[in-house]
Motif scaffolding. Structure first.
Motif, PDB file in Angstrom:
ATOM      1  N   ILE A  48       0.861  -1.186   0.000  1.00  0.00           N
ATOM      2  CA  ILE A  48       0.000   0.000   0.000  1.00  0.00           C
ATOM      3  C   ILE A  48       0.893   1.231   0.000  1.00  0.00           C
ATOM      4  CG2 ILE A  48      -1.767   1.265   1.262  1.00  0.00           C
ATOM      5  CD1 ILE A  48      -2.756  -1.353   2.362  1.00  0.00           C
ATOM      6  N   PRO A  49       0.791   2.106  -1.027  1.00  0.00           N
ATOM      7  CA  PRO A  49       1.681   3.282  -1.104  1.00  0.00           C
ATOM      8  C   PRO A  49       1.365   4.299  -0.009  1.00  0.00           C
ATOM      9  CG  PRO A  49       0.025   3.346  -2.841  1.00  0.00           C
ATOM     10  CD  PRO A  49      -0.121   2.018  -2.183  1.00  0.00           C
ATOM     11  N   VAL A  50       2.425   4.962   0.457  1.00  0.00           N
ATOM     12  CA  VAL A  50       2.318   6.041   1.440  1.00  0.00           C
ATOM     13  C   VAL A  50       2.691   7.334   0.732  1.00  0.00           C
ATOM     14  CG1 VAL A  50       3.146   6.930   3.645  1.00  0.00           C
ATOM     15  CG2 VAL A  50       2.894   4.464   3.313  1.00  0.00           C
ATOM     16  N   ASN A  51       1.785   8.310   0.713  1.00  0.00           N
ATOM     17  CA  ASN A  51       1.977   9.575   0.000  1.00  0.00           C
ATOM     18  C   ASN A  51       2.235  10.709   0.978  1.00  0.00           C
ATOM     19  OD1 ASN A  51       1.391   8.184  -2.397  1.00  0.00           O
ATOM     20  ND2 ASN A  51      -0.800   8.633  -2.221  1.00  0.00           N
ATOM     21  N   ASN A  52       2.982  11.701   0.506  1.00  0.00           N
ATOM     22  CA  ASN A  52       3.177  12.921   1.292  1.00  0.00           C
ATOM     23  C   ASN A  52       2.082  13.924   0.949  1.00  0.00           C
ATOM     24  OD1 ASN A  52       3.896  13.796  -1.238  1.00  0.00           O
ATOM     25  ND2 ASN A  52       6.079  14.032  -0.768  1.00  0.00           N
ATOM     26  N   ASP A  53       2.225  15.129   1.461  1.00  0.00           N
ATOM     27  CA  ASP A  53       1.200  16.154   1.227  1.00  0.00           C
ATOM     28  C   ASP A  53       1.090  16.523  -0.239  1.00  0.00           C
ATOM     29  OD1 ASP A  53       0.735  16.149   3.902  1.00  0.00           O
ATOM     30  OD2 ASP A  53       2.044  17.865   4.335  1.00  0.00           O
ATOM     31  N   ALA A  54       2.184  16.334  -0.985  1.00  0.00           N
ATOM     32  CA  ALA A  54       2.162  16.676  -2.410  1.00  0.00           C
ATOM     33  C   ALA A  54       1.625  15.520  -3.259  1.00  0.00           C
ATOM     34  CB  ALA A  54       3.563  17.056  -2.880  1.00  0.00           C
ATOM     35  N   GLY A  55       1.240  14.432  -2.603  1.00  0.00           N
ATOM     36  CA  GLY A  55       0.717  13.293  -3.352  1.00  0.00           C
ATOM     37  C   GLY A  55       1.790  12.399  -3.933  1.00  0.00           C
ATOM     38  N   GLU A  56       3.036  12.597  -3.549  1.00  0.00           N
ATOM     39  CA  GLU A  56       4.125  11.770  -4.056  1.00  0.00           C
ATOM     40  C   GLU A  56       4.303  10.540  -3.171  1.00  0.00           C
ATOM     41  OE1 GLU A  56       7.264  14.566  -3.824  1.00  0.00           O
ATOM     42  OE2 GLU A  56       6.897  15.427  -5.808  1.00  0.00           O
ATOM     43  N   ILE A  57       4.687   9.439  -3.780  1.00  0.00           N
ATOM     44  CA  ILE A  57       4.906   8.195  -3.055  1.00  0.00           C
ATOM     45  C   ILE A  57       6.256   8.268  -2.354  1.00  0.00           C
ATOM     46  CG2 ILE A  57       5.154   5.705  -3.256  1.00  0.00           C
ATOM     47  CD1 ILE A  57       3.367   5.778  -5.684  1.00  0.00           C
ATOM     48  N   ILE A  58       6.218   8.127  -1.039  1.00  0.00           N
ATOM     49  CA  ILE A  58       7.463   8.186  -0.273  1.00  0.00           C
ATOM     50  C   ILE A  58       7.802   6.840   0.364  1.00  0.00           C
ATOM     51  CG2 ILE A  58       7.210  10.636   0.226  1.00  0.00           C
ATOM     52  CD1 ILE A  58       6.122   9.866   2.978  1.00  0.00           C
ATOM     53  N   GLY A  59       6.945   5.875   0.202  1.00  0.00           N
ATOM     54  CA  GLY A  59       7.214   4.547   0.767  1.00  0.00           C
ATOM     55  C   GLY A  59       6.019   3.633   0.580  1.00  0.00           C
ATOM     56  N   TYR A  60       6.154   2.412   1.120  1.00  0.00           N
ATOM     57  CA  TYR A  60       5.086   1.419   1.019  1.00  0.00           C
ATOM     58  C   TYR A  60       4.895   0.745   2.373  1.00  0.00           C
ATOM     59  CZ  TYR A  60       5.331   1.799  -4.086  1.00  0.00           C
ATOM     60  OH  TYR A  60       5.296   2.256  -5.378  1.00  0.00           O
ATOM     61  N   GLN A  61       3.648   0.443   2.664  1.00  0.00           N
ATOM     62  CA  GLN A  61       3.327  -0.394   3.808  1.00  0.00           C
ATOM     63  C   GLN A  61       3.120  -1.819   3.313  1.00  0.00           C
ATOM     64  OE1 GLN A  61      -0.107   1.220   5.773  1.00  0.00           O
ATOM     65  NE2 GLN A  61       1.028   2.943   6.685  1.00  0.00           N
ATOM     66  N   TYR A  62       3.784  -2.760   3.980  1.00  0.00           N
ATOM     67  CA  TYR A  62       3.756  -4.145   3.519  1.00  0.00           C
ATOM     68  C   TYR A  62       2.734  -4.949   4.327  1.00  0.00           C
ATOM     69  CZ  TYR A  62       8.072  -2.679   1.312  1.00  0.00           C
ATOM     70  OH  TYR A  62       8.998  -2.014   0.562  1.00  0.00           O
ATOM     71  N   HIS A  63       1.916  -5.711   3.619  1.00  0.00           N
ATOM     72  CA  HIS A  63       0.858  -6.503   4.236  1.00  0.00           C
ATOM     73  C   HIS A  63       0.793  -7.884   3.585  1.00  0.00           C
ATOM     74  CE1 HIS A  63      -0.929  -3.032   6.374  1.00  0.00           C
ATOM     75  NE2 HIS A  63      -0.552  -2.347   5.290  1.00  0.00           N
ATOM     76  N   ILE A  64       0.218  -8.807   4.311  1.00  0.00           N
ATOM     77  CA  ILE A  64      -0.149 -10.108   3.740  1.00  0.00           C
ATOM     78  C   ILE A  64      -1.615 -10.011   3.347  1.00  0.00           C
ATOM     79  CG2 ILE A  64      -0.410 -12.582   4.193  1.00  0.00           C
ATOM     80  CD1 ILE A  64       1.877 -12.387   6.151  1.00  0.00           C
ATOM     81  N   SER A  65      -1.885  -9.968   2.080  1.00  0.00           N
ATOM     82  CA  SER A  65      -3.239  -9.725   1.584  1.00  0.00           C
ATOM     83  C   SER A  65      -4.201 -10.797   2.069  1.00  0.00           C
ATOM     84  CB  SER A  65      -3.242  -9.672   0.054  1.00  0.00           C
ATOM     85  OG  SER A  65      -2.395  -8.638  -0.400  1.00  0.00           O
ATOM     86  N   ASP A  66      -5.407 -10.330   2.367  1.00  0.00           N
ATOM     87  CA  ASP A  66      -6.463 -11.244   2.811  1.00  0.00           C
ATOM     88  C   ASP A  66      -7.784 -10.730   2.255  1.00  0.00           C
ATOM     89  OD1 ASP A  66      -7.902 -13.209   4.043  1.00  0.00           O
ATOM     90  OD2 ASP A  66      -7.869 -12.272   6.030  1.00  0.00           O
ATOM     91  N   ALA A  67      -8.464 -11.540   1.475  1.00  0.00           N
ATOM     92  CA  ALA A  67      -9.709 -11.098   0.844  1.00  0.00           C
ATOM     93  C   ALA A  67     -10.526 -12.305   0.411  1.00  0.00           C
ATOM     94  CB  ALA A  67      -9.406 -10.194  -0.356  1.00  0.00           C
TER      95      ALA A  67
END
Length: 436
Positions: free
Chosen positions: A242-261
């Motif tokens: 899941i991308p993490v954006n700053n105030d300018a909407g730029e991607i500054i990192g990712y949150q890592y998860h084990i998908s479940d759906a």
């Protein structure tokens, strides 16, 4: 129960008391502390049980009360041993039997493994043999903590192991990991850099077949599709990054998860099954070869045999291991095998029989699909009859759970445009300190 056992070990007598002062006799026994039980009135007299030591104290009571005491029955271990005192071999065999049970209780004679699904018991037992863990080893040599460490070290997907000893049984319980193992990535998602921290590798859910999405309930991860979308096998349905954006909407990192759906899709399943128009019919002979064998440790005693000169025969058998209660096993095995010879004949199946066989197989196939949560919408399977074999072919339109978990490929964080221009400017305008 314990009191009866103690009385049997010490031995006791069944006596009858008759006379005019039986009540006085009972009161005197109570006064002297003589234990009586099983009291019963019989034909104007009383019958009761008394210990051997208590019976020896009755002489003054009998003289004083004028009652008559008759021994009806002698029971207990002392009388049993006295009765068979001349049978020395019997007692020697009983002593040896008790000693063997006591001696064998100090060894492991059964290894039970539970919780394993991806690896068979035979595979794990072979690995344990390489670590000197096997049937027949002394219980004092079993290191349960070492067994747990060895299994965890050898198999990465086993996340929990328990080893314990009950009776002559070594019980090993394992739990396998269904998720992906942990990997090392840095805070920006790149590998092999400084400031590393250990996180779980992101896991995606990808399509395992072509279908149309009907519904999607996401509990963890980022949905990459929408309802009604047509997807192909291998497409990422839910991303574990899941991308993490700053105030300018730029991607500054990712949150890592084990998908479940829970994703439901509409798909078409092809079905094909065949059946030969002929079958082999067995004409069994009125002969049955049987073999019985008793295995004690490394010794085997066999009676009978299953060897025969027939070209075709069916073989079946069973094996039991001797045990006392649930966890007290012994190295004693009883095996029974039997061989029944037969003469094979080729038989032509009728059309109705072929249709029944193919229909029953198709019904079982549909039942298995329903157990997996598959709902059949449309059935287009038909039976085709040939000269040598017949077949059932067609397709099923179904709604079914879609997706399988797959490790994500870590995404690179896009570089900022300003940083790129700045770095380029430094390489262009930056001098080595020399001037002209």
């Amino acid at each position: 129960m314990l009191l009866r056992l103690i009385c049997y070990i010490k031995g006791y007598l069944r006596i009858r008391i008759a006379g005019y002062s039986t009540e006085r006799f009972l009161n005197a026994c109570r006064h002297r502390g003589i234990y009586l039980w099983g009291l019963q009135a019989v034909s104007g007299a009383y019958e009761m049980n008394i210990s051997i030591s208590g019976f020896r104290k009755l002489k003054p009571i009998i003289r004083k009360t004028g009652t008559k005491v008759t021994i009806i029955k002698r029971s207990g271990l002392p009388f049993y041993l006295f009765r068979y005192r001349k049978r020395k071999l019997f007692f020697a065999g009983s002593f040896c039997f008790v000693f063997l049970i006591f001696w064998m209780s100090h060894y492991i004679w059964n290894i039970d493994i539970t919780g394993n699904s991806t690896r068979t018991d035979e595979t794990l037992l072979e690995f344990l043999k390489t670590k000197s863990v096997h049937n027949g080893m002394a219980k004092k040599s079993v290191d349960c903590q070492r067994i747990v460490k060895d299994i965890r070290k050898e198999y990465d997907d086993i996340i929990w192991v328990s080893a314990s000893i009950k009776g002559t049984r070594l019980i090993i319980q394992v739990k396998e990991n269904e998720d992906s193992p942990a990997v090392s990535v840095d805070k920006t998602g790149n590998k092999n850099k400084k400031d590393m921290e250990t996180v779980r590798q992101p896991v995606d859910i990808v399509a395992d077949k072509d279908c149309t999405i009907v519904s999607a309930i996401v509990r963890n991860g980022l949905l990459n599709t929408k309802i009604g979308a047509k997807i192909k096998k291998g497409d990422v349905l839910v991303s574990g990054q899941i991308p993490v954006n700053n105030d300018a909407g730029e991607i500054i990192g990712y949150q890592y998860h084990i998908s479940d759906a829970d994703i439901i899709g509409k798909a078409v399943l092809n079905y094909e099954d065949s059946c030969l128009n002929t079958c082999i019919e067995k004409e069994e002979y009125e002969i049955c070869k049987k073999e019985y064998s008793l295995k004690i440790g490394n010794m085997r005693f066999t009676y009978g045999g299953v060897k025969n000169d027939y070209d075709a025969f069916t073989m079946s058998g069973q094996q039991w291991q001797f045990k006392i209660f649930d966890n007290f096993f012994f190295p004693v095995y009883w095996t029974q095998r039997e061989a029944i010879p037969y003469k094979p004949h080729e038989k032509q199946r009728q059309k109705e029989e072929i249709q029944q066989i193919l229909t029953e197989r198709f019904v079982r196939y549909c039942e298995d699909l329903e157990k997996k949560g598959v709902e059949i919408i449309e059935n287009d399977v038909k039976i085709y009859t040939g000269t040598e074999e017949s077949s059932a072919r067609g397709s099923l339109t179904v709604t079914m759970p879609i997706g399988r978990k797959k490790a994500s490929e870590l995404l690179e964080i896009p570089e900022k445009k300003e940083d790129t221009e700045k770095e380029t400017g430094e390489r262009t305008n930056g001098n080595d300190g020399s001037s002209h």
